[in-house]
Design a protein around this motif. Structure first.
Motif, PDB file in Angstrom:
ATOM      1  N   GLN A  19       0.840  -1.199   0.000  1.00 12.48           N
ATOM      2  CA  GLN A  19       0.000   0.000   0.000  1.00 12.48           C
ATOM      3  C   GLN A  19       0.875   1.249   0.000  1.00 12.48           C
ATOM      4  O   GLN A  19       1.955   1.278   0.584  1.00 12.48           O
ATOM      5  N   VAL A  20       0.399   2.244  -0.717  1.00 11.45           N
ATOM      6  CA  VAL A  20       1.074   3.542  -0.777  1.00 11.45           C
ATOM      7  C   VAL A  20       0.073   4.605  -0.357  1.00 11.45           C
ATOM      8  O   VAL A  20      -1.076   4.593  -0.798  1.00 11.45           O
ATOM      9  N   GLN A  21       0.516   5.508   0.478  1.00 13.72           N
ATOM     10  CA  GLN A  21      -0.314   6.642   0.878  1.00 13.72           C
ATOM     11  C   GLN A  21       0.310   7.919   0.308  1.00 13.72           C
ATOM     12  O   GLN A  21       1.531   8.088   0.330  1.00 13.72           O
ATOM     13  N   LEU A  22      -0.555   8.795  -0.190  1.00 13.84           N
ATOM     14  CA  LEU A  22      -0.117  10.054  -0.787  1.00 13.84           C
ATOM     15  C   LEU A  22      -0.817  11.203  -0.073  1.00 13.84           C
ATOM     16  O   LEU A  22      -2.048  11.200   0.052  1.00 13.84           O
ATOM     17  N   VAL A  23      -0.037  12.188   0.346  1.00  8.22           N
ATOM     18  CA  VAL A  23      -0.604  13.357   1.021  1.00  8.22           C
ATOM     19  C   VAL A  23      -0.141  14.615   0.303  1.00  8.22           C
ATOM     20  O   VAL A  23       1.067  14.878   0.208  1.00  8.22           O
ATOM     21  N   GLU A  24      -1.112  15.365  -0.218  1.00  6.93           N
ATOM     22  CA  GLU A  24      -0.804  16.591  -0.959  1.00  6.93           C
ATOM     23  C   GLU A  24      -0.881  17.811  -0.062  1.00  6.93           C
ATOM     24  O   GLU A  24      -1.600  17.817   0.952  1.00  6.93           O
ATOM     25  N   SER A  25      -0.185  18.840  -0.461  1.00  8.23           N
ATOM     26  CA  SER A  25      -0.276  20.129   0.222  1.00  8.23           C
ATOM     27  C   SER A  25       0.100  21.223  -0.758  1.00  8.23           C
ATOM     28  O   SER A  25       0.684  20.941  -1.812  1.00  8.23           O
ATOM     29  N   GLY A  26      -0.263  22.452  -0.415  1.00  3.74           N
ATOM     30  CA  GLY A  26       0.183  23.591  -1.200  1.00  3.74           C
ATOM     31  C   GLY A  26      -0.868  24.274  -2.042  1.00  3.74           C
ATOM     32  O   GLY A  26      -0.582  25.279  -2.688  1.00  3.74           O
ATOM     33  N   GLY A  27      -2.081  23.744  -2.065  1.00  2.00           N
ATOM     34  CA  GLY A  27      -3.120  24.408  -2.844  1.00  2.00           C
ATOM     35  C   GLY A  27      -3.551  25.703  -2.191  1.00  2.00           C
ATOM     36  O   GLY A  27      -3.118  26.061  -1.097  1.00  2.00           O
ATOM     37  N   GLY A  28      -4.419  26.440  -2.888  1.00  2.00           N
ATOM     38  CA  GLY A  28      -4.923  27.681  -2.323  1.00  2.00           C
ATOM     39  C   GLY A  28      -5.510  28.584  -3.372  1.00  2.00           C
ATOM     40  O   GLY A  28      -5.778  28.157  -4.500  1.00  2.00           O
ATOM     41  N   LEU A  29      -5.705  29.833  -2.983  1.00  2.00           N
ATOM     42  CA  LEU A  29      -6.275  30.854  -3.856  1.00  2.00           C
ATOM     43  C   LEU A  29      -5.171  31.807  -4.282  1.00  2.00           C
ATOM     44  O   LEU A  29      -4.397  32.284  -3.439  1.00  2.00           O
TER      45      LEU A  29
END
Length: 119
Positions: free
Chosen positions: A1-11
């Protein structure tokens, strides 16, 4: 299993920049290609860019020259630097990873991060 966590989005305003990050955990040794997809309201999910374990990259025509995908294999992290953003770049951006297993390839997805570009 692989888990992916994104960050950095916004307006951000049109013409601005954002940098997305996606950190992988779990069976990271099985990961080869990683990439970013996006899905705007009412539209199908589409490839934005991907990068192989060796560093070969592929971009959608709509983002060529504006977005740059990169990868830090030591940190199991893929990045998407987005410059000269346009309102049409507004979408939920998803990180994707291909994992090689004995019976084929598995695809994993992050939870998505919203990018909104105002005009």
């Amino acid at each position: 299993q692989v888990q992916l966590v994104e960050s950095g989005g916004g307006l951000v305003q049109a013409g601005g920049s954002l940098r997305l990050s996606c950190a992988a955990s779990g069976s990271v040794s099985t990961i080869n290609t990683m990439g970013w997809y996006r899905q705007a309201p009412g539209k199908q999910r589409e490839l934005v860019a991907d990068i192989s374990s060796g560093g070969s990259t592929n971009y959608a025509d709509s983002v060529k020259g504006r977005f740059t995908i990169s990868r830090d294999n030591a940190k199991n992290t893929v990045y998407l630097q987005m410059n000269s953003l346009k309102p049409e770049d507004t979408a939920v951006y998803y990180c994707n990873a291909h994992s090689a297993v004995s019976y084929g390839t598995l695809r994993y997805w992050g939870q998505g991060t919203q990018v909104t570009v105002s005009s």
